[in-house]
Design a protein around this motif. Structure first.
Motif, short mmCIF file in Angstrom:
data_model
loop_
_atom_site.label_atom_id
_atom_site.label_comp_id
_atom_site.label_asym_id
_atom_site.label_seq_id
_atom_site.Cartn_x
_atom_site.Cartn_y
_atom_site.Cartn_z
N GLY A 30 21.69 37.64 18.44
CA GLY A 30 22.20 36.37 20.21
C GLY A 30 22.00 34.84 19.90
O GLY A 30 22.43 33.42 20.14
N ILE A 31 20.66 34.35 20.06
CA ILE A 31 19.59 33.19 20.67
C ILE A 31 19.94 32.76 19.23
O ILE A 31 20.11 31.46 18.65
N THR A 32 19.78 32.95 18.51
CA THR A 32 19.75 32.31 16.49
C THR A 32 20.94 31.72 16.14
O THR A 32 20.75 31.09 15.98
N PHE A 33 21.93 32.96 16.83
CA PHE A 33 23.69 32.40 15.84
C PHE A 33 24.03 31.61 17.10
O PHE A 33 25.10 30.87 16.39
N PHE A 34 23.80 32.01 18.37
CA PHE A 34 24.99 31.32 19.39
C PHE A 34 23.47 29.36 19.50
O PHE A 34 24.19 28.34 19.74
N TYR A 35 22.01 29.44 19.77
CA TYR A 35 21.99 28.74 19.60
C TYR A 35 22.24 26.95 18.96
O TYR A 35 22.73 25.84 18.83
N ILE A 36 22.26 27.65 17.54
CA ILE A 36 22.95 26.73 15.98
C ILE A 36 23.69 25.92 16.19
O ILE A 36 24.15 24.75 15.50
N TRP A 37 24.48 26.10 17.61
CA TRP A 37 25.81 25.33 17.48
C TRP A 37 25.39 24.47 19.10
O TRP A 37 26.91 23.80 18.98
N VAL A 38 24.86 24.60 19.58
CA VAL A 38 25.52 23.74 21.26
C VAL A 38 24.53 22.70 20.75
O VAL A 38 24.85 21.64 21.60
N GLY A 39 23.99 22.11 20.27
CA GLY A 39 24.18 20.69 19.91
C GLY A 39 24.23 19.52 19.92
O GLY A 39 24.14 18.72 21.03
N SER A 40 25.77 19.74 20.58
CA SER A 40 27.44 18.45 20.48
C SER A 40 27.11 18.23 21.42
O SER A 40 27.79 16.99 22.16
N HIS A 41 26.39 19.16 22.61
CA HIS A 41 26.49 18.84 24.19
C HIS A 41 25.68 18.20 24.56
O HIS A 41 25.67 17.16 25.77
N HIS A 42 24.57 17.68 23.87
CA HIS A 42 24.47 16.33 23.98
C HIS A 42 24.84 14.74 23.73
O HIS A 42 24.50 14.04 24.19
N LEU A 43 26.17 14.94 23.13
CA LEU A 43 27.17 14.01 22.92
C LEU A 43 28.63 13.96 23.38
O LEU A 43 28.94 13.50 23.01
N HIS A 44 28.10 14.31 24.70
CA HIS A 44 29.68 14.83 25.93
C HIS A 44 30.20 13.49 26.17
O HIS A 44 28.84 11.78 25.81
N TYR A 45 31.63 12.83 25.70
CA TYR A 45 32.16 11.66 25.76
C TYR A 45 31.53 10.44 25.03
O TYR A 45 31.17 9.41 25.70
#
Lengths: 56, 547
Positions: free
Chosen positions: B310-325
């Motif tokens: 879960g951690i391996t496959f979810f984490y890899i997609w979350v980076g874009s939350h640093h670029l909201h707005y």
């Protein structure tokens, strides 16, 4: 090779979902397969044995 | 160090170090007065000192005993020492830059000591110097003990350790003379990045080969976490640092990514540095040292597997939350936000697994400060991952982003989770490694625990308050629709919190210094099992907790 933005979005929204679900199912099967039970139980207990020498 | 090597291995070491000196000379010659030239000199001196160490023991007696009959612990010991040295350096720089925010005169009007140059020496010092060395050292320990096999190499563990520290040295010294790629957690320039790729590939091969030698049929889950750390960090590092140098003689390079793609690649890297550097490897520590110290197997092994994937496959997609707005497409922001919220499930599964392992051993948590370090680390892991998922929700992010709340969140993770699990692991590992019954002083472990906990709480609460006040002040409008507060007004409001933050960091630093002394005294104290060094001994990794 020129992949358009729309193609990527379509891929992400379709296959992106399916492969993650398929993968999740595979992981659950692996974790809960009765055949793996003994091996997992052994693995979690074995680290507590401290002989501190490589096995030969 | 060198005494464990055969004469042909010593020759290989000498050849590698001579090649490194030659590379250093080439860098110095090509770079001339450019910072690259300065780094060439550093490479020459660093490799030269190591070469001197190898050559001065070159004709010493060869190891007589059968090396395969024992684990290879020397690189682990050196790794622990380097890790603690970097901890003190990195945390001192943190206290310094925190103090600069409260008292700007502490920059002393010099270029090298400005906030912008010192801050990355703090982040690199603690993440890569302290965290990285601790990960390398503990991974060498865990992979050998759980595989029941010696490390698959005599030279490569040293190459990984000293090569990695050369990277850290080039990075930190570079910041002080103005070398930076301006990518967060990836500030080091192209030549240092290339060097890290070589070191990391050797690390990966060493780890895989050791696993291949294992005598245990099953690969214990801690190794999966370490391996994810090694493999994914390599991928992230290479992709984010793809760059074209201005010339072979210049330190400066330009990234191949442009505009919003650059931002996305950077934060894909940046958040996965949190995931795979600061989480995955440290979960490896948690899954080994916590059960060992508590003397109880992990609560659910199956759950540890589920949460790993879960951690391996979810984490890899979350980076874009640093670029909201930002200019990033909305659907990519949504993707990052959704995966960030989903990530809470495997994260809490891991934290819960750790806490349930302790269920039934609470008396040990009460009496043993080392186990308490790991218990509090698991609690902070749960808190920080909840906060992370929460902050990734776009409307929440509109309040928190660019404020000190983010800094508070990062430090809840870095101090409360990463540093505390590391100290708990080191206090378990150090007596075992040096064959001592326990740490030199249980009281000093206790002192360290309370300094670290108090420091973390003061830091995090100061930044929560400061960040939320800051965010609210930025979005408060008058009846006429203009901003109520100027930027300077927000700075004045944050002043007391900045002093509190520097004080919290100072307590944490003092705790790390206490740990250094305690580890040093444990290492040089009288051995319990009479065998010093790498030889076999009767005692295992788990000393009886002080009761």
């Amino acid at each position: 090779m020129d992949v358009s933005h729309d193609t990527l979005v379509a891929l992400a929204k379709s296959w992106g979902l399916f492969y993650l679900i398929a993968f999740a199912v595979a992981v659950v099967i692996y974790a809960y397969r009765p055949a793996n039970r003994a091996r997992f139980n052994a693995a979690k207990k074995d680290i507590l044995e401290q002989d501190d020498r490589p096995w030969r | 160090m060198v005494a464990q090597l055969t004469s042909s291995e010593r020759q290989y070491c000498a050849v590698i170090l001579i090649l490194m000196v030659i590379v250093g000379v080439a860098m110095a010659a090509l770079g001339k007065s450019d910072p690259l030239g300065v780094h060439g000199v550093i490479v020459i001196v660093y490799s030269g000192v190591l070469l001197y160490l190898v050559l001065s023991a070159f004709y010493g007696p060869e190891p007589q005993e059968d090396r395969q009959a024992s684990y290879y612990d020397d690189p682990i010991k050196v790794g622990i020492a380097l890790s603690m040295a970097w901890a003190v350096f990195g945390m001192f720089m943190g206290v310094w830059v925190a103090s600069q925010l409260a008292w700007p005169n502490l920059a002393f009007d010099a270029a090298w000591s400005t906030f912008g140059r010192l801050r990355p020496t703090h982040t690199t010092g603690v993440i890569f110097g302290f965290g990285g060395n601790a990960l390398i050292a503990t991974s060498f320990h865990v992979v050998q003990r759980t595989s029941r096999a010696r490390l698959a190499g005599q030279i490569s563990p040293w190459f990984v350790l000293f090569g990695f520290n050369l990277f850290c040295l080039l990075a930190v010294s570079g910041y002080l003379i103005g070398v930076t790629q301006s990518k967060e957690y990836a500030e080091a320039e192209w030549y240092a990045d290339l060097w890290l790729v070589i070191v990391w590939v050797v690390y990966f091969i060493l780890y895989i080969r050791t696993l291949a030698r294992r005598k245990e049929p099953h690969i214990y889950v801690a190794n999966w976490y370490y391996l994810a750390f090694i493999l994914v960090v390599a991928i992230l590092h290479i992709v984010n640092n793809l760059a074209i140098p201005v010339s072979w003689g210049h330190a400066k390079s330009y990234t191949i990514w442009a505009g919003v793609q650059d931002a996305m690649v950077q934060w894909w890297y940046g958040h996965n540095a949190v995931a795979f550097f600061l989480t995955s490897g440290f979960l490896g520590m948690l899954y080994y040292y916590l059960p060992v110290r508590a003397g109880r197997p992990i609560f659910s092994y199956r759950l540890s597997i589920l949460s790993f994937w879960g951690i391996t496959f979810f984490y890899i997609w979350v980076g874009s939350h640093h670029l909201h707005y930002t200019a990033l497409p909305h659907w990519v922001q949504n993707l990052g936000m959704t995966f960030s919220v989903m990530l809470l499930v495997p994260s809490w599964a891991s934290a819960g697994n750790a806490l349930l392992t302790l269920n039934g051993a609470w008396h040990k948590v009460r009496d043993d400060a080392t186990l308490r370090f790991m218990f509090v680390a698991a609690v902070f892991y749960g808190l920080a991952t909840f906060e992370g998922s929460f902050l990734a929700i776009r409307p929440v992010n509109s309040l928190s982003h660019y404020t000190d709340w983010t800094i508070g969140h990062v430090h809840a993770g870095a101090l409360g989770w990463v540093a505390l699990i590391t100290f708990g692991s080191l206090y378990t590992l150090v007596p075992a490694l040096w064959k001592r019954p326990a740490m030199y002083s249980a009281t000093l472990v206790e002192v360290h625990f309370w300094l670290a906990l108090a420091g973390t709480l003061i830091y995090v609460f100061a930044m929560w308050n400061s960040g939320i006040i800051q965010g609210l002040m930025w979005r408060t409008y008058t009846e006429d629709g203009t901003l109520t507060y100027s930027f300077v007004d927000t700075l004045v409001a944050m002043y007391p919190y900045y002093i509190a933050r520097a004080f919290g960091g100072l307590l944490f630093l003092l705790g790390a210094i206490v740990a250094c002394y305690n580890i040093w005294m444990t290492a040089r104290g009288a051995p319990a099992a009479a065998v010093v060094g790498d030889g076999p001994a009767q005692s295992g990794v788990a000393p009886a907790p002080a009761e």
